[in-house]
Scaffold this motif. Sequence first.
Motif, PDB file in Angstrom:
ATOM      1  N   TYR A 101     -60.897  11.866  -8.499  1.00  0.00           N
ATOM      2  CA  TYR A 101     -60.067  11.671  -9.697  1.00  0.00           C
ATOM      3  C   TYR A 101     -58.803  10.890  -9.345  1.00  0.00           C
ATOM      4  O   TYR A 101     -58.436   9.933 -10.038  1.00  0.00           O
ATOM      5  CB  TYR A 101     -59.743  13.032 -10.313  1.00  0.00           C
ATOM      6  CG  TYR A 101     -58.710  12.982 -11.396  1.00  0.00           C
ATOM      7  CD1 TYR A 101     -59.005  12.430 -12.631  1.00  0.00           C
ATOM      8  CD2 TYR A 101     -57.438  13.506 -11.192  1.00  0.00           C
ATOM      9  CE1 TYR A 101     -58.056  12.387 -13.627  1.00  0.00           C
ATOM     10  CE2 TYR A 101     -56.484  13.466 -12.188  1.00  0.00           C
ATOM     11  CZ  TYR A 101     -56.803  12.910 -13.402  1.00  0.00           C
ATOM     12  OH  TYR A 101     -55.867  12.858 -14.392  1.00  0.00           O
ATOM     13  N   PRO A 119     -57.341   9.563 -20.432  1.00  0.00           N
ATOM     14  CA  PRO A 119     -57.573  10.915 -20.971  1.00  0.00           C
ATOM     15  C   PRO A 119     -59.026  11.368 -20.852  1.00  0.00           C
ATOM     16  O   PRO A 119     -59.298  12.547 -20.626  1.00  0.00           O
ATOM     17  CB  PRO A 119     -57.167  10.796 -22.442  1.00  0.00           C
ATOM     18  CG  PRO A 119     -56.244   9.644 -22.491  1.00  0.00           C
ATOM     19  CD  PRO A 119     -56.726   8.695 -21.447  1.00  0.00           C
ATOM     20  N   GLY A 120     -59.960  10.438 -20.991  1.00  0.00           N
ATOM     21  CA  GLY A 120     -61.365  10.799 -20.825  1.00  0.00           C
ATOM     22  C   GLY A 120     -61.669  11.253 -19.404  1.00  0.00           C
ATOM     23  O   GLY A 120     -62.403  12.225 -19.198  1.00  0.00           O
ATOM     24  N   GLN A 164     -59.481  12.573 -17.361  1.00  0.00           N
ATOM     25  CA  GLN A 164     -58.834  13.875 -17.190  1.00  0.00           C
ATOM     26  C   GLN A 164     -59.709  14.987 -17.740  1.00  0.00           C
ATOM     27  O   GLN A 164     -59.904  16.013 -17.078  1.00  0.00           O
ATOM     28  CB  GLN A 164     -57.470  13.882 -17.894  1.00  0.00           C
ATOM     29  CG  GLN A 164     -56.418  13.067 -17.189  1.00  0.00           C
ATOM     30  CD  GLN A 164     -55.132  12.980 -17.982  1.00  0.00           C
ATOM     31  OE1 GLN A 164     -55.073  13.315 -19.163  1.00  0.00           O
ATOM     32  NE2 GLN A 164     -54.087  12.507 -17.325  1.00  0.00           N
ATOM     33  N   ARG A 165     -60.226  14.799 -18.931  1.00  0.00           N
ATOM     34  CA  ARG A 165     -61.080  15.833 -19.529  1.00  0.00           C
ATOM     35  C   ARG A 165     -62.354  16.037 -18.728  1.00  0.00           C
ATOM     36  O   ARG A 165     -62.801  17.171 -18.537  1.00  0.00           O
ATOM     37  CB  ARG A 165     -61.416  15.464 -20.962  1.00  0.00           C
ATOM     38  CG  ARG A 165     -60.243  15.606 -21.876  1.00  0.00           C
ATOM     39  CD  ARG A 165     -60.615  15.396 -23.311  1.00  0.00           C
ATOM     40  NE  ARG A 165     -59.440  15.560 -24.134  1.00  0.00           N
ATOM     41  CZ  ARG A 165     -59.111  14.752 -25.121  1.00  0.00           C
ATOM     42  NH1 ARG A 165     -59.889  13.725 -25.406  1.00  0.00           N
ATOM     43  NH2 ARG A 165     -58.040  14.970 -25.826  1.00  0.00           N
ATOM     44  N   LEU A 166     -62.941  14.952 -18.251  1.00  0.00           N
ATOM     45  CA  LEU A 166     -64.170  15.050 -17.469  1.00  0.00           C
ATOM     46  C   LEU A 166     -63.942  15.832 -16.180  1.00  0.00           C
ATOM     47  O   LEU A 166     -64.710  16.744 -15.856  1.00  0.00           O
ATOM     48  CB  LEU A 166     -64.707  13.655 -17.148  1.00  0.00           C
ATOM     49  CG  LEU A 166     -65.929  13.603 -16.239  1.00  0.00           C
ATOM     50  CD1 LEU A 166     -67.128  14.171 -16.962  1.00  0.00           C
ATOM     51  CD2 LEU A 166     -66.165  12.193 -15.765  1.00  0.00           C
ATOM     52  N   VAL A 211     -61.464  17.918 -15.418  1.00  0.00           N
ATOM     53  CA  VAL A 211     -61.101  19.316 -15.692  1.00  0.00           C
ATOM     54  C   VAL A 211     -62.355  20.110 -16.028  1.00  0.00           C
ATOM     55  O   VAL A 211     -62.539  21.227 -15.542  1.00  0.00           O
ATOM     56  CB  VAL A 211     -60.055  19.393 -16.825  1.00  0.00           C
ATOM     57  CG1 VAL A 211     -59.928  20.809 -17.354  1.00  0.00           C
ATOM     58  CG2 VAL A 211     -58.716  18.879 -16.346  1.00  0.00           C
ATOM     59  N   MET A 212     -63.232  19.518 -16.838  1.00  0.00           N
ATOM     60  CA  MET A 212     -64.461  20.197 -17.204  1.00  0.00           C
ATOM     61  C   MET A 212     -65.332  20.436 -15.967  1.00  0.00           C
ATOM     62  O   MET A 212     -65.874  21.527 -15.779  1.00  0.00           O
ATOM     63  CB  MET A 212     -65.237  19.379 -18.224  1.00  0.00           C
ATOM     64  CG  MET A 212     -66.520  20.023 -18.705  1.00  0.00           C
ATOM     65  SD  MET A 212     -67.386  18.992 -19.874  1.00  0.00           S
ATOM     66  CE  MET A 212     -67.871  17.616 -18.855  1.00  0.00           C
TER      67      MET A 212
END
Length: 107
Positions: free
Chosen positions: A12, A93-94, A96-98, A100-101
């Motif tokens: 990341y 942001p995509g 980050q969400r990926l 974190v998930m």
Amino acid sequence: MRFIVLLLFDIYRLLLLLINLFTWALLLSCLFSMLLAFGILDPRNNVVYGVANILNRITEPVLAPVRNMLPQMGAVDFSPLVVLLVLQYILVPGLQRLFVMLAMHGA
């Protein structure tokens, strides 16, 4: 398990670093383009030509398809703005969400 999460975090961070480097290359490419267009920089200078050529080779593969999709606006090129907006408001942001998930579900 912890190793996988740390590896994901490193991936990341690497992707964010690459996005930031490309953002700076895009901004510098726009700046060089303006300075060359207004005659402030001399394109016959080897250093100026080399830097402009490198920046163009880095950014043009991303800008060309976006430029082809946008309508012609005369001499104004909005493709760098579109690419920057997509990078900062969709891609980051995509990512980050990926990540974190993936980290929450144990990869």
